[in-house]
Design an enzyme around this catalytic site. Structure first.
Site, PDB file in Angstrom:
ATOM      1  N   SER A   1      48.271  24.087  56.083  1.00  0.00           N
ATOM      2  CA  SER A   1      49.054  24.770  55.060  1.00  0.00           C
ATOM      3  C   SER A   1      50.310  25.756  55.759  1.00  0.00           C
ATOM      4  O   SER A   1      50.576  25.493  56.945  1.00  0.00           O
ATOM      5  CB  SER A   1      48.147  25.845  54.425  1.00  0.00           C
ATOM      6  OG  SER A   1      47.480  26.693  55.496  1.00  0.00           O
TER       7      SER A   1
ATOM      8  N   ARG B   1      53.167  31.138  63.769  1.00  0.00           N
ATOM      9  CA  ARG B   1      52.280  32.253  63.510  1.00  0.00           C
ATOM     10  C   ARG B   1      52.006  33.235  64.658  1.00  0.00           C
ATOM     11  O   ARG B   1      52.042  32.752  65.958  1.00  0.00           O
ATOM     12  CB  ARG B   1      50.946  31.499  63.032  1.00  0.00           C
ATOM     13  CG  ARG B   1      50.934  30.944  61.774  1.00  0.00           C
ATOM     14  CD  ARG B   1      49.782  30.144  61.435  1.00  0.00           C
ATOM     15  NE  ARG B   1      49.362  29.250  62.411  1.00  0.00           N
ATOM     16  CZ  ARG B   1      47.982  28.800  62.784  1.00  0.00           C
ATOM     17  NH1 ARG B   1      47.240  28.863  62.011  1.00  0.00           N
ATOM     18  NH2 ARG B   1      48.038  27.783  63.699  1.00  0.00           N
TER      19      ARG B   1
ATOM     20  N   LYS C   1      33.857  25.805  70.482  1.00  0.00           N
ATOM     21  CA  LYS C   1      34.270  25.451  69.249  1.00  0.00           C
ATOM     22  C   LYS C   1      33.458  24.449  68.464  1.00  0.00           C
ATOM     23  O   LYS C   1      32.870  23.539  68.907  1.00  0.00           O
ATOM     24  CB  LYS C   1      35.674  24.755  69.232  1.00  0.00           C
ATOM     25  CG  LYS C   1      36.797  25.604  69.774  1.00  0.00           C
ATOM     26  CD  LYS C   1      37.981  24.865  69.690  1.00  0.00           C
ATOM     27  CE  LYS C   1      39.407  25.474  70.014  1.00  0.00           C
ATOM     28  NZ  LYS C   1      40.628  24.964  69.698  1.00  0.00           N
TER      29      LYS C   1
ATOM     30  N   LYS D   1      37.040  18.452  65.926  1.00  0.00           N
ATOM     31  CA  LYS D   1      37.048  18.967  67.089  1.00  0.00           C
ATOM     32  C   LYS D   1      36.449  18.030  68.122  1.00  0.00           C
ATOM     33  O   LYS D   1      36.870  17.817  69.387  1.00  0.00           O
ATOM     34  CB  LYS D   1      36.546  20.410  67.280  1.00  0.00           C
ATOM     35  CG  LYS D   1      37.117  21.503  66.348  1.00  0.00           C
ATOM     36  CD  LYS D   1      38.378  22.384  66.692  1.00  0.00           C
ATOM     37  CE  LYS D   1      38.574  23.303  65.775  1.00  0.00           C
ATOM     38  NZ  LYS D   1      38.868  23.161  64.521  1.00  0.00           N
TER      39      LYS D   1
ATOM     40  N   ARG E   1      49.324  18.800  60.760  1.00  0.00           N
ATOM     41  CA  ARG E   1      49.951  20.085  61.483  1.00  0.00           C
ATOM     42  C   ARG E   1      49.381  20.149  62.997  1.00  0.00           C
ATOM     43  O   ARG E   1      48.236  20.441  63.317  1.00  0.00           O
ATOM     44  CB  ARG E   1      50.027  21.275  61.024  1.00  0.00           C
ATOM     45  CG  ARG E   1      51.085  22.187  61.259  1.00  0.00           C
ATOM     46  CD  ARG E   1      50.812  23.669  60.779  1.00  0.00           C
ATOM     47  NE  ARG E   1      49.711  24.310  61.451  1.00  0.00           N
ATOM     48  CZ  ARG E   1      48.824  24.998  60.702  1.00  0.00           C
ATOM     49  NH1 ARG E   1      48.938  25.244  59.203  1.00  0.00           N
ATOM     50  NH2 ARG E   1      47.853  25.571  61.265  1.00  0.00           N
TER      51      ARG E   1
ATOM     52  N   GLU F   1      36.857  24.176  60.447  1.00  0.00           N
ATOM     53  CA  GLU F   1      38.126  24.476  60.011  1.00  0.00           C
ATOM     54  C   GLU F   1      38.403  25.964  59.353  1.00  0.00           C
ATOM     55  O   GLU F   1      37.368  26.309  58.857  1.00  0.00           O
ATOM     56  CB  GLU F   1      38.595  23.203  59.414  1.00  0.00           C
ATOM     57  CG  GLU F   1      38.862  22.043  59.841  1.00  0.00           C
ATOM     58  CD  GLU F   1      39.348  21.907  61.169  1.00  0.00           C
ATOM     59  OE1 GLU F   1      40.461  22.409  61.474  1.00  0.00           O
ATOM     60  OE2 GLU F   1      38.951  21.034  62.092  1.00  0.00           O
ATOM     61  N   GLY F   2      39.439  26.334  59.694  1.00  0.00           N
ATOM     62  CA  GLY F   2      39.804  27.571  58.687  1.00  0.00           C
ATOM     63  C   GLY F   2      39.965  28.933  59.407  1.00  0.00           C
ATOM     64  O   GLY F   2      40.350  29.916  58.846  1.00  0.00           O
TER      65      GLY F   2
ATOM     66  N   GLU G   1      44.985  22.297  68.444  1.00  0.00           N
ATOM     67  CA  GLU G   1      44.200  21.439  67.697  1.00  0.00           C
ATOM     68  C   GLU G   1      45.187  20.785  66.690  1.00  0.00           C
ATOM     69  O   GLU G   1      46.348  21.081  66.700  1.00  0.00           O
ATOM     70  CB  GLU G   1      43.143  22.119  66.757  1.00  0.00           C
ATOM     71  CG  GLU G   1      43.931  22.958  65.399  1.00  0.00           C
ATOM     72  CD  GLU G   1      42.762  23.320  64.802  1.00  0.00           C
ATOM     73  OE1 GLU G   1      41.830  22.486  64.371  1.00  0.00           O
ATOM     74  OE2 GLU G   1      43.088  24.146  63.672  1.00  0.00           O
TER      75      GLU G   1
ATOM     76  N   ASN H   1      45.424  19.582  62.732  1.00  0.00           N
ATOM     77  CA  ASN H   1      44.882  19.746  61.359  1.00  0.00           C
ATOM     78  C   ASN H   1      45.233  18.608  60.617  1.00  0.00           C
ATOM     79  O   ASN H   1      46.285  18.269  60.314  1.00  0.00           O
ATOM     80  CB  ASN H   1      45.359  20.976  60.745  1.00  0.00           C
ATOM     81  CG  ASN H   1      45.035  22.182  61.404  1.00  0.00           C
ATOM     82  OD1 ASN H   1      43.880  22.676  61.495  1.00  0.00           O
ATOM     83  ND2 ASN H   1      46.020  22.619  62.244  1.00  0.00           N
TER      84      ASN H   1
HETATM   85  P1  ADP Z   1      40.495  26.412  63.141  1.00  0.00           P
HETATM   86  O1  ADP Z   1      40.434  24.862  62.774  1.00  0.00           O
HETATM   87  O2  ADP Z   1      39.384  27.085  62.896  1.00  0.00           O
HETATM   88  O3  ADP Z   1      41.802  26.711  63.041  1.00  0.00           O
HETATM   89  P2  ADP Z   1      41.369  26.429  66.178  1.00  0.00           P
HETATM   90  O4  ADP Z   1      40.975  25.403  67.190  1.00  0.00           O
HETATM   91  O5  ADP Z   1      42.746  26.259  65.723  1.00  0.00           O
HETATM   92  O6  ADP Z   1      40.240  26.258  64.755  1.00  0.00           O
HETATM   93  O7  ADP Z   1      41.188  27.715  66.616  1.00  0.00           O
HETATM   94  C1  ADP Z   1      41.427  29.195  65.918  1.00  0.00           C
HETATM   95  C2  ADP Z   1      42.328  29.887  66.667  1.00  0.00           C
HETATM   96  O8  ADP Z   1      41.646  30.367  67.893  1.00  0.00           O
HETATM   97  C3  ADP Z   1      43.606  29.611  66.954  1.00  0.00           C
HETATM   98  O9  ADP Z   1      44.628  29.630  65.937  1.00  0.00           O
HETATM   99  C4  ADP Z   1      43.795  30.344  68.253  1.00  0.00           C
HETATM  100  O10 ADP Z   1      44.396  31.391  67.992  1.00  0.00           O
HETATM  101  C5  ADP Z   1      42.425  30.446  68.786  1.00  0.00           C
HETATM  102  N1  ADP Z   1      42.297  29.481  69.823  1.00  0.00           N
HETATM  103  C6  ADP Z   1      41.646  28.348  69.617  1.00  0.00           C
HETATM  104  N2  ADP Z   1      41.561  27.739  70.782  1.00  0.00           N
HETATM  105  C7  ADP Z   1      42.177  28.457  71.828  1.00  0.00           C
HETATM  106  C8  ADP Z   1      42.328  28.256  73.096  1.00  0.00           C
HETATM  107  N3  ADP Z   1      41.983  26.740  73.617  1.00  0.00           N
HETATM  108  N4  ADP Z   1      42.644  29.317  73.925  1.00  0.00           N
HETATM  109  C9  ADP Z   1      43.155  30.308  73.152  1.00  0.00           C
HETATM  110  N5  ADP Z   1      42.840  30.520  72.022  1.00  0.00           N
HETATM  111  C10 ADP Z   1      42.561  29.668  71.220  1.00  0.00           C
HETATM  112 MG    MG Z   2      43.661  26.121  63.923  1.00  0.00          MG
END
Ligand code: ADP
Ligand code: MG
Length: 433
Positions: free
Chosen positions: A110, A409, A323, A264, A84, A327-328, A103, A105
């Site tokens: 899910s 979401r 970051k 990442k 996804r 994940e999660g 990102e 996944n």
């Molecule tokens: P995870 O693997 O924990 O899901 P993500 O990279 O998806 O990590 O980051 C988790 C959440 O943080 C995202 O769903 C988003 O809401 C926020 N986020 C992540 N990266 C960014 C970004 N570059 N700018 C703004 N919000 C972000």
């Molecule tokens: Mg995410």
């Protein structure tokens, strides 16, 4: 785990620019190709993750299994990817929104199941509100079927009528109904599904001479991981179970290489000039479509370049997200916390377990977030769009490559981080404008 709650959702669908929605769908097959190419490129994975695995124990353990399986030689010849790709709509200086990837996944992506129902929920709400025309404009969306069709294809190619599909699930199964939506599609097509935990695999899993995987005497054709993406999913026995699964002939969704392709650190490396071109040589248009979705990503590897990036983030922390390789949801650092952490580790190799990313700034909109046992209030919200990708490869040949549906979401702006499972975001439906 015995208590059933409804999944959280928005009262109203959220506006999504149709051009960006179409752009996200149009690039999904490219991302499928890219993830699959990375998973087959040992040299790239080794080079990219070299600094990370020195300091991040979780990635290092995954990488060790990857190396071990390659040394023994792969028994698996059919590959199934379910991913996804998540995006936000970045609001530029002139107010024009742009699609930016958060990102991708590649394991346990899910909500494909539950979100197959949200358009009907929002359609009903709009009708109750006297908006039947608007209700009729909501797009149908059925990722659970699309995901299942990928699993069916992999099961067929595995080629044993009596073999089962195994969902590898958590100890405490909070999101079981999401998984059941996919499972039901398989039973409908006369494919047996079993649900097991790593612990069950450790106790009852075995391989025969041809490395066919058996659970309780049943041959397993496909292992669909809905677990195994974070350190707390593993104890020593679970690591051993994971190794057994990876060594087997069964189609793993994803195999360990594809899980590593979703880190990442890999995402950050892809944004370096020339990297995409090297991985997808000959696919010029795909490379351009992919690159257009990238936000600024920066390496914190040791050296002058990393020093400069760290200093830049410390000076202006609100522009970035820091970051780790996790994940999660709920792991990223923002603002003052980002500054403090980076200040502390800026001269230590520990910084290489993180990547730095430009912070995406979407235009907020008002909505109600409905969550079991929570008070109802209107919130300023931002949304994240995910597109499900499904592909199947047999040997060197791609036999399926599709975009299988979407997920929207939405969360209140006061939460910087966190998805639906983390209790922050809720399920939504795009209303294209
Ligand atoms: P995870 O693997 O924990 O899901 P993500 O990279 O998806 O990590 O980051 C988790 C959440 O943080 C995202 O769903 C988003 O809401 C926020 N986020 C992540 N990266 C960014 C970004 N570059 N700018 C703004 N919000 C972000
Ligand atoms: Mg995410």
């Amino acid at each position: 785990s015995q208590v059933v709650n409804y999944a959280p959702f928005t009262l109203l669908p959220s506006a999504v620019p149709s051009a960006l929605f179409e752009q996200a769908y149009a690039v999904q097959q490219d991302f499928n190709l890219l993830v699959d190419a990375i998973s087959q490129n040992k040299e790239f994975l080794e080079r990219t993750l070299a600094s990370t695995i020195k300091v991040d124990d979780f990635t290092a353990r995954l990488f060790r299994i990857y190396t071990q399986v390659l040394e023994e030689g792969l028994a698996q010849s059919v590959f199934l990817g379910i991913n996804r790709s998540d995006y936000m709509f970045d609001c530029g200086v002139d107010g024009t929104p742009a699609l930016k990837q958060i990102e991708i996944n590649t394991i346990a992506a899910s909500f494909g199941g539950l979100t197959s129902r949200t358009a009907a929920v929002h359609g009903r709400i709009l009708k109750v509100l006297g908006k039947p025309k608007e209700a009729s404009r909501l797009l149908p969306n059925n990722p659970s079927k699309g995901l299942a069709l990928g699993i069916v294809k992999a099961w067929e190619l595995y080629g044993s009528q009596s073999a089962v599909v195994m969902f590898l699930v958590e100890e405490v199964q909070r999101n079981i109904f999401d998984q059941r939506c996919v499972e039901n599609e398989l039973w409908d097509r006369n494919i047996r599904v079993i649900r097991k935990r790593f612990r069950d695999v450790f106790e009852k899993g075995s391989l025969d001479d041809a490395r066919r995987l058996y659970m309780d005497g049943q041959e397993v054709a496909v292992v669909y991981y809905r677990e195994g993406y974070m350190p707390k999913n593993y104890n020593q026995q679970n690591w051993e179970a994971r190794l057994l699964l990876e060594r087997s002939r069964a189609v793993k969704c994803p195999d360990i290489a594809t899980q590593l392709a979703g880190t990442k650190k890999v995402q950050q490396e892809l944004s370096r000039p020339g990297t995409l071109e090297g991985l997808l040589s000959g696919h010029t248009e795909a490379v351009a479509r992919i690159r257009a979705t990238f936000a600024g990503l920066y390496s914190l590897d040791m050296g002058k370049e990393g020093d400069k990036i760290a200093a830049m983030a410390i000076a202006d922390p609100d522009r970035f997200v820091l970051k780790p390789q996790r994940e999660g949801g709920g792991n990223n650092l923002y603002g003052e916390e980002l500054r403090q952490v980076l200040e502390k580790i800026k001269d230590s190799p520990e910084r290489t377990s993180y990547i730095l990313m430009d912070k995406i700034k979407p235009q907020p909109a008002m909505n109600y977030l409905l969550r079991a046992h929570s008070p109802l209030q209107v919130s300023e919200c931002i949304s994240e769009l995910g597109i499900f990708g499904v592909y199947v490869r047999q040997g060197k040949e791609m036999v399926m490559n599709t975009a299988a549906g979407h997920l929207l979401r939405t969360k209140a702006i006061e939460h910087a981080d966190g998805g639906v499972a983390a209790g922050v975001a809720v399920l939504d439906t795009p209303y294209l404008v």
